[in-house]
Write a protein that holds these residues in place. Sequence first.
Motif, mmCIF file in Angstrom:
data_model
loop_
_atom_site.group_PDB
_atom_site.id
_atom_site.type_symbol
_atom_site.label_atom_id
_atom_site.label_comp_id
_atom_site.label_asym_id
_atom_site.label_seq_id
_atom_site.Cartn_x
_atom_site.Cartn_y
_atom_site.Cartn_z
ATOM 1 N N VAL A 1 0.840 -1.204 0.000
ATOM 2 C CA VAL A 1 0.000 0.000 0.000
ATOM 3 C C VAL A 1 0.875 1.255 0.000
ATOM 4 O O VAL A 1 0.628 2.195 -0.757
ATOM 5 C CB VAL A 1 -0.962 -0.005 1.207
ATOM 6 C CG1 VAL A 1 -1.706 1.306 1.310
ATOM 7 C CG2 VAL A 1 -1.922 -1.163 1.106
ATOM 8 N N LEU A 2 1.901 1.262 0.828
ATOM 9 C CA LEU A 2 2.763 2.446 0.911
ATOM 10 C C LEU A 2 3.529 2.684 -0.384
ATOM 11 O O LEU A 2 3.508 3.773 -0.951
ATOM 12 C CB LEU A 2 3.722 2.310 2.090
ATOM 13 C CG LEU A 2 3.075 2.288 3.471
ATOM 14 C CD1 LEU A 2 4.112 1.962 4.529
ATOM 15 C CD2 LEU A 2 2.405 3.605 3.754
ATOM 16 N N TRP A 3 4.227 1.652 -0.875
ATOM 17 C CA TRP A 3 5.015 1.808 -2.094
ATOM 18 C C TRP A 3 4.121 1.914 -3.321
ATOM 19 O O TRP A 3 4.439 2.617 -4.277
ATOM 20 C CB TRP A 3 6.008 0.669 -2.244
ATOM 21 C CG TRP A 3 7.058 0.717 -1.193
ATOM 22 C CD1 TRP A 3 7.244 -0.174 -0.189
ATOM 23 C CD2 TRP A 3 8.050 1.736 -1.010
ATOM 24 N NE1 TRP A 3 8.284 0.223 0.604
ATOM 25 C CE2 TRP A 3 8.809 1.393 0.126
ATOM 26 C CE3 TRP A 3 8.364 2.910 -1.688
ATOM 27 C CZ2 TRP A 3 9.858 2.168 0.585
ATOM 28 C CZ3 TRP A 3 9.417 3.685 -1.221
ATOM 29 C CH2 TRP A 3 10.147 3.310 -0.100
ATOM 30 N N GLY A 4 2.973 1.215 -3.293
ATOM 31 C CA GLY A 4 2.032 1.319 -4.403
ATOM 32 C C GLY A 4 1.439 2.711 -4.509
ATOM 33 O O GLY A 4 1.267 3.242 -5.614
ATOM 34 N N THR A 5 1.140 3.320 -3.383
ATOM 35 C CA THR A 5 0.613 4.680 -3.392
ATOM 36 C C THR A 5 1.643 5.663 -3.933
ATOM 37 O O THR A 5 1.322 6.545 -4.739
ATOM 38 C CB THR A 5 0.187 5.100 -1.972
ATOM 39 O OG1 THR A 5 -0.779 4.169 -1.504
ATOM 40 C CG2 THR A 5 -0.379 6.497 -1.950
ATOM 41 N N LEU A 6 2.876 5.504 -3.521
ATOM 42 C CA LEU A 6 3.949 6.369 -4.023
ATOM 43 C C LEU A 6 4.134 6.193 -5.526
ATOM 44 O O LEU A 6 4.213 7.171 -6.281
ATOM 45 C CB LEU A 6 5.251 6.073 -3.274
ATOM 46 C CG LEU A 6 6.462 6.884 -3.697
ATOM 47 C CD1 LEU A 6 6.258 8.354 -3.372
ATOM 48 C CD2 LEU A 6 7.704 6.363 -3.035
ATOM 49 N N LEU A 7 4.171 4.951 -5.977
ATOM 50 C CA LEU A 7 4.351 4.670 -7.400
ATOM 51 C C LEU A 7 3.162 5.178 -8.207
ATOM 52 O O LEU A 7 3.336 5.790 -9.269
ATOM 53 C CB LEU A 7 4.537 3.164 -7.603
ATOM 54 C CG LEU A 7 4.824 2.704 -9.014
ATOM 55 C CD1 LEU A 7 6.182 3.245 -9.462
ATOM 56 C CD2 LEU A 7 4.817 1.192 -9.084
ATOM 57 N N TYR A 8 1.949 4.948 -7.716
ATOM 58 C CA TYR A 8 0.757 5.419 -8.419
ATOM 59 C C TYR A 8 0.747 6.942 -8.530
ATOM 60 O O TYR A 8 0.430 7.489 -9.584
ATOM 61 C CB TYR A 8 -0.505 4.944 -7.694
ATOM 62 C CG TYR A 8 -1.772 5.470 -8.303
ATOM 63 C CD1 TYR A 8 -2.322 4.853 -9.417
ATOM 64 C CD2 TYR A 8 -2.420 6.580 -7.771
ATOM 65 C CE1 TYR A 8 -3.482 5.335 -9.995
ATOM 66 C CE2 TYR A 8 -3.584 7.059 -8.339
ATOM 67 C CZ TYR A 8 -4.105 6.435 -9.450
ATOM 68 O OH TYR A 8 -5.257 6.930 -10.015
ATOM 69 N N THR A 9 1.102 7.624 -7.448
ATOM 70 C CA THR A 9 1.088 9.083 -7.453
ATOM 71 C C THR A 9 2.114 9.660 -8.412
ATOM 72 O O THR A 9 1.837 10.634 -9.111
ATOM 73 C CB THR A 9 1.338 9.617 -6.030
ATOM 74 O OG1 THR A 9 0.363 9.065 -5.157
ATOM 75 C CG2 THR A 9 1.268 11.119 -5.983
ATOM 76 N N VAL A 10 3.292 9.059 -8.458
ATOM 77 C CA VAL A 10 4.334 9.562 -9.360
ATOM 78 C C VAL A 10 3.970 9.278 -10.814
ATOM 79 O O VAL A 10 4.086 10.158 -11.669
ATOM 80 C CB VAL A 10 5.704 8.951 -8.998
ATOM 81 C CG1 VAL A 10 6.728 9.218 -10.068
ATOM 82 C CG2 VAL A 10 6.173 9.501 -7.669
ATOM 83 N N LEU A 11 3.524 8.060 -11.095
ATOM 84 C CA LEU A 11 3.248 7.691 -12.478
ATOM 85 C C LEU A 11 1.951 8.283 -13.018
ATOM 86 O O LEU A 11 1.941 8.856 -14.107
ATOM 87 C CB LEU A 11 3.201 6.168 -12.619
ATOM 88 C CG LEU A 11 4.520 5.438 -12.486
ATOM 89 C CD1 LEU A 11 4.303 3.944 -12.631
ATOM 90 C CD2 LEU A 11 5.502 5.921 -13.527
ATOM 91 N N GLY A 12 0.861 8.131 -12.296
ATOM 92 C CA GLY A 12 -0.440 8.552 -12.809
ATOM 93 C C GLY A 12 -0.650 10.051 -12.783
ATOM 94 O O GLY A 12 -0.468 10.740 -13.794
ATOM 95 N N PRO A 13 -1.040 10.594 -11.646
ATOM 96 C CA PRO A 13 -1.286 12.030 -11.575
ATOM 97 C C PRO A 13 -0.041 12.876 -11.869
ATOM 98 O O PRO A 13 -0.151 13.955 -12.447
ATOM 99 C CB PRO A 13 -1.755 12.247 -10.135
ATOM 100 C CG PRO A 13 -2.303 10.936 -9.725
ATOM 101 C CD PRO A 13 -1.469 9.915 -10.428
#
Length: 128
Positions: A13-25
Motif C-alpha cells: 500500500v505504501l510503495w504502491g501509493t507512491l508509485l501510483y502518485t508519481v506515475l499517474g497524476p
Amino acid sequence: SGDVAFLWQHARVLWGTLLYTVLGPGTLVLAVLALSSLSRSPRVVGLALVGAAFFGLAAAGILFGVTKSSAAFLLAPVLELQALAYLCLGAEPTPDLSALHVSLYFLALAAASIFVLWLRFKDREVIR
C-alpha cells in the motif's frame, strides 16, 4: 501505535501509493504543464483536462464505434489510471489493460510532455 511491523505488513500500500502518485497524476500534471506552455490561455488547457476526465470515455466509445480501433481509448486517461491503480494498489480490475500497455501509455505521455517543454524552453536561460 508506532509499530514498524505495520509498515512491513502493508508495504504494498505504501510503495504502491507512491508509485501510483508519481506515475499517474504526476504524468498528467506534467502533460498539463506542457500543454499550458503552448497555450495562450491556461484555462483552456484546464478545461480540456476536465473534459478528458469526464467525457473522454464517452468520446472514446463513440470514436471506437465509428473506427473499430482500440486506439480510440487512448483519449480516456481514466481507464489508464484505473489500470494503474489495479497494478500498483490491487484495486478492482475494471479495465482489461496489460501492465505493458499502461507503462507505455504513461511513458509516452511523460516523454512527449518533456519533449514539448524542452522545445519550448531550450533557448531560454532560466538560471544564470
